[in-house]
Design a protein around this motif. Structure first.
Motif, PDB file in Angstrom:
ATOM      1  N   TYR A 304       0.833  -1.201   0.000  1.00  0.00           N
ATOM      2  CA  TYR A 304       0.000   0.000   0.000  1.00  0.00           C
ATOM      3  C   TYR A 304       0.868   1.251   0.000  1.00  0.00           C
ATOM      4  CZ  TYR A 304      -3.800  -3.178   1.123  1.00  0.00           C
ATOM      5  OH  TYR A 304      -4.713  -4.210   1.073  1.00  0.00           O
ATOM      6  N   GLU A 305       0.359   2.316  -0.634  1.00  0.00           N
ATOM      7  CA  GLU A 305       1.085   3.575  -0.689  1.00  0.00           C
ATOM      8  C   GLU A 305       0.121   4.758  -0.634  1.00  0.00           C
ATOM      9  OE1 GLU A 305       4.110   4.938  -0.660  1.00  0.00           O
ATOM     10  OE2 GLU A 305       4.869   2.965  -0.132  1.00  0.00           O
ATOM     11  N   ALA A 306       0.604   5.853  -0.075  1.00  0.00           N
ATOM     12  CA  ALA A 306      -0.118   7.131  -0.085  1.00  0.00           C
ATOM     13  C   ALA A 306       0.550   8.030  -1.111  1.00  0.00           C
ATOM     14  CB  ALA A 306      -0.084   7.774   1.299  1.00  0.00           C
ATOM     15  N   ASP A 325     -11.700   9.734   2.239  1.00  0.00           N
ATOM     16  CA  ASP A 325     -11.479   8.300   2.112  1.00  0.00           C
ATOM     17  C   ASP A 325      -9.998   8.074   2.397  1.00  0.00           C
ATOM     18  OD1 ASP A 325     -11.232   5.664   1.449  1.00  0.00           O
ATOM     19  OD2 ASP A 325     -12.029   5.851  -0.586  1.00  0.00           O
ATOM     20  N   LEU A 326      -9.692   7.447   3.517  1.00  0.00           N
ATOM     21  CA  LEU A 326      -8.306   7.299   3.945  1.00  0.00           C
ATOM     22  C   LEU A 326      -7.754   5.898   3.723  1.00  0.00           C
ATOM     23  CD1 LEU A 326      -8.222   9.528   7.143  1.00  0.00           C
ATOM     24  CD2 LEU A 326      -7.690  10.109   4.775  1.00  0.00           C
ATOM     25  N   GLY A 327      -8.471   5.089   2.939  1.00  0.00           N
ATOM     26  CA  GLY A 327      -7.905   3.827   2.510  1.00  0.00           C
ATOM     27  C   GLY A 327      -7.744   2.815   3.623  1.00  0.00           C
ATOM     28  N   VAL A 328      -6.522   2.264   3.722  1.00  0.00           N
ATOM     29  CA  VAL A 328      -6.297   1.102   4.583  1.00  0.00           C
ATOM     30  C   VAL A 328      -6.559   1.390   6.057  1.00  0.00           C
ATOM     31  CG1 VAL A 328      -3.819   1.466   4.970  1.00  0.00           C
ATOM     32  CG2 VAL A 328      -4.730  -0.845   4.914  1.00  0.00           C
ATOM     33  N   CYS A 329      -6.400   2.627   6.508  1.00  0.00           N
ATOM     34  CA  CYS A 329      -6.630   2.890   7.929  1.00  0.00           C
ATOM     35  C   CYS A 329      -8.114   2.970   8.254  1.00  0.00           C
ATOM     36  CB  CYS A 329      -5.892   4.136   8.401  1.00  0.00           C
ATOM     37  SG  CYS A 329      -6.700   5.698   8.055  1.00  0.00           S
ATOM     38  N   LEU A 341      -0.394   5.454  10.820  1.00  0.00           N
ATOM     39  CA  LEU A 341       0.802   5.467   9.980  1.00  0.00           C
ATOM     40  C   LEU A 341       0.471   5.141   8.530  1.00  0.00           C
ATOM     41  CD1 LEU A 341       3.910   5.796  10.402  1.00  0.00           C
ATOM     42  CD2 LEU A 341       4.038   3.326  10.523  1.00  0.00           C
ATOM     43  N   TYR A 342      -0.716   4.555   8.300  1.00  0.00           N
ATOM     44  CA  TYR A 342      -1.073   4.100   6.962  1.00  0.00           C
ATOM     45  C   TYR A 342      -2.292   4.822   6.391  1.00  0.00           C
ATOM     46  CZ  TYR A 342       1.855   0.483   8.997  1.00  0.00           C
ATOM     47  OH  TYR A 342       2.879  -0.164   9.634  1.00  0.00           O
ATOM     48  N   CYS A 343      -2.736   5.896   7.065  1.00  0.00           N
ATOM     49  CA  CYS A 343      -3.876   6.648   6.536  1.00  0.00           C
ATOM     50  C   CYS A 343      -3.509   7.291   5.195  1.00  0.00           C
ATOM     51  CB  CYS A 343      -4.309   7.718   7.525  1.00  0.00           C
ATOM     52  SG  CYS A 343      -5.230   7.084   8.941  1.00  0.00           S
ATOM     53  N   GLY A 344      -4.406   7.159   4.246  1.00  0.00           N
ATOM     54  CA  GLY A 344      -4.169   7.682   2.904  1.00  0.00           C
ATOM     55  C   GLY A 344      -3.567   6.676   1.959  1.00  0.00           C
ATOM     56  N   MET A 345      -3.295   5.468   2.457  1.00  0.00           N
ATOM     57  CA  MET A 345      -2.685   4.441   1.609  1.00  0.00           C
ATOM     58  C   MET A 345      -3.748   3.558   0.960  1.00  0.00           C
ATOM     59  SD  MET A 345       0.617   3.092   3.703  1.00  0.00           S
ATOM     60  CE  MET A 345       1.945   4.213   4.145  1.00  0.00           C
ATOM     61  N   PHE A 346      -3.495   3.239  -0.288  1.00  0.00           N
ATOM     62  CA  PHE A 346      -4.346   2.323  -1.038  1.00  0.00           C
ATOM     63  C   PHE A 346      -3.465   1.265  -1.690  1.00  0.00           C
ATOM     64  CE2 PHE A 346      -6.616   6.251  -0.612  1.00  0.00           C
ATOM     65  CZ  PHE A 346      -7.914   5.853  -0.327  1.00  0.00           C
ATOM     66  N   THR A 347      -4.073   0.155  -2.026  1.00  0.00           N
ATOM     67  CA  THR A 347      -3.300  -0.976  -2.525  1.00  0.00           C
ATOM     68  C   THR A 347      -2.596  -0.671  -3.836  1.00  0.00           C
ATOM     69  OG1 THR A 347      -3.416  -3.363  -2.949  1.00  0.00           O
ATOM     70  CG2 THR A 347      -5.164  -2.010  -3.869  1.00  0.00           C
ATOM     71  N   THR A 348      -1.490  -1.334  -4.041  1.00  0.00           N
ATOM     72  CA  THR A 348      -0.795  -1.307  -5.323  1.00  0.00           C
ATOM     73  C   THR A 348      -1.470  -2.327  -6.240  1.00  0.00           C
ATOM     74  OG1 THR A 348       1.307  -0.781  -4.246  1.00  0.00           O
ATOM     75  CG2 THR A 348       1.410  -1.678  -6.478  1.00  0.00           C
TER      76      THR A 348
END
Length: 444
Positions: A304-306, A325-329, A341-348
């Motif tokens: 996952y990446e932001a 929409d903050l993705g994984v968090c 630490l992972y807010c804003g990350m979505f899958t690759t």
């Protein structure tokens, strides 16, 4: 949606990188001779291991019928195949950022529609050591918010194995681990297929495929509607696993890996730029190596990446300035604290068949690969190309991520390591060439 996620790792050098792409080739490791030849051929062909092809089982045949059955939806007009179109590699061919669903087909879905191709190889969601060369899921870390994230680089995507990263799972936020769980998400979402367990069960009981399903499911399922429903969803998963259309591995790139095809000059340049840690750096996350298993690469490390994609104002939910929409968090109720630490990350996502997509990123904000590559190259050099400008002339960069989570953004790795006034990591020609290479990933 295809994002080309990048993270910094120690650089080995371009020739060494490409030399190491082919597992077990001692000559390549010593000389770099596995660079694509000048004529576009692969000097180090490999033998790929593809899934065996057999006639579909009876259960998979039933799953195929359910997958194409609109009567399982709340409107009676949407099937799984309505969004995951077989003719477009089980993704949507619509040029709208999200699909319209609901009981009256007038509600926007939350996110863009991912492809179902190659989904069966995704590991379970976890937060643990970074190992992009393995598809096995590590153990989940208890205190994820306190862990450290390192970066990685296309030159050496395995060098930061101590990094603790979110990985695996299905959907943009990894909230489902199995194909069965994935099917239930849109099926019961009020803004998507808008169905209910009762409605699906009623349809399954009276559908043309009902008698065969009951026979295969056995006495327990015949006596329990919930078990029969579970068998129906299992049948759809079997369809995705057994039907080769979900994992063809017959693109031009696969042919090149096996030595049957040649890159054009532009495709060859794109392949090199894709793997160059100082240019595209795409292979840092969209891994294109053949592992010791000889399975064809999926062009994702399942992580996952932001990236700071612009807010898409075509989505009605985004008209509320406090809605994000903050993705994984957001995959769990306390995620904005426990997984901050992972807010804003979505899958690759996989890049296989990416050239056939109509919209990109989790919110469908971009409409072409050209737009995506421009964003990667120019996000921080020409931000007003992508983000709104206030009345005072201030560029509202990263406008879809609250300020407290912007430390999660990738701002250090190529192509995101540029400051205003510097040259982009990728020239316009590099971007054109990478797109030409990406087109070699389309299944035939």
């Amino acid at each position: 949606m295809p994002d080309f996620h990048h993270r910094m790792r120690p650089v080995l050098g371009r020739i060494t990188l490409l030399a190491l792409l082919w597992t077990g080739s001692a000559l390549a490791q010593q000389t770099g001779s596995c660079l694509p030849a000048e004529d576009g051929s692969n000097p180090c062909p490999v033998s790929l291991r593809r899934p065996d092809v057999h006639p579909l089982s009876q259960m998979a045949e039933i799953g195929k019928q359910i997958f194409h059955d609109p009567l399982i939806s709340g409107s009676g007009r949407l099937s799984c195949a309505s969004c995951h179109e077989p003719g477009n590699h089980y993704a949507s061919s619509a040029a709208t950022p999200v699909f319209l669903g609901g009981a009256h087909l007038d509600l926007q879905g939350r996110r863009s529609i991912p492809t179902l191709t190659y989904a069966e190889r995704s590991p379970n969601f976890s937060i643990g050591p970074d190992n992009p060369t393995s598809e096995a899921a590590p153990a989940i870390v208890a205190n994820a918010a306190a862990t450290q994230r390192g970066g990685k680089n296309a030159a050496n995507p395995g060098a930061a194995s101590a990094n603790m990263v979110p990985q695996g799972g299905l959907f943009w936020d990894g909230r489902a681990d199995t194909l069965q769980e994935q099917a239930l998400g849109p099926l019961y979402d009020p803004a998507e297929m808008a169905s209910t367990p009762e409605k699906v069960t009623e349809r399954v009981i009276h559908a043309p495929y009902s008698d065969t399903l009951k026979q295969l499911a056995g006495a327990s399922a015949n006596a329990s509607s919930s078990l029969l429903l579970a068998e129906a969803i299992f049948a759809m998963a079997r369809y995705q696993i057994e039907d080769p259309a979900f994992h063809r591995y017959n693109s031009k790139f696969d042919g090149w890996l096996e030595g049957h095809e040649k890159f054009s000059p532009l495709e060859r340049e794109g392949y090199l730029a894709f793997n160059d840690p100082a240019k595209g750096n795409c292979a840092a996350c969209h891994v294109d190596t053949v592992a010791s298993t000889r399975l064809p690469p999926l062009f994702t490390d399942h992580q996952y990446e932001a990236l700071g994609a612009p807010r898409n104002m075509a989505l009605k939910a985004n008209h509320n300035p406090s809605s994000y929409d903050l993705g994984v968090c957001d995959r769990q109720p306390d995620g904005r604290t426990a997984l901050s630490l992972y807010c804003g990350m979505f899958t690759t996502p996989t890049l296989r068949n990416v050239a056939t997509r109509k919209v990109f990123f989790h919110n469908g904000v971009f409409r072409s690969l050209e737009d995506v590559l421009d964003f990667y190259a120019l996000r921080d050099l020409e931000p007003k190309r992508f983000y709104p400008v206030s009345k005072t002339g201030h560029v509202e960069a990263y406008n879809d991520l609250p300020a407290q989570y912007r430390a999660n953004l990738d701002t250090t790795d190529a192509p995101f390591d540029r400051k205003p006034g510097e040259q982009p990591a990728m020239t316009p020609h590099d971007r054109e060439a990478i797109i030409a290479f990406l087109k070699t990933l389309t299944d035939r």
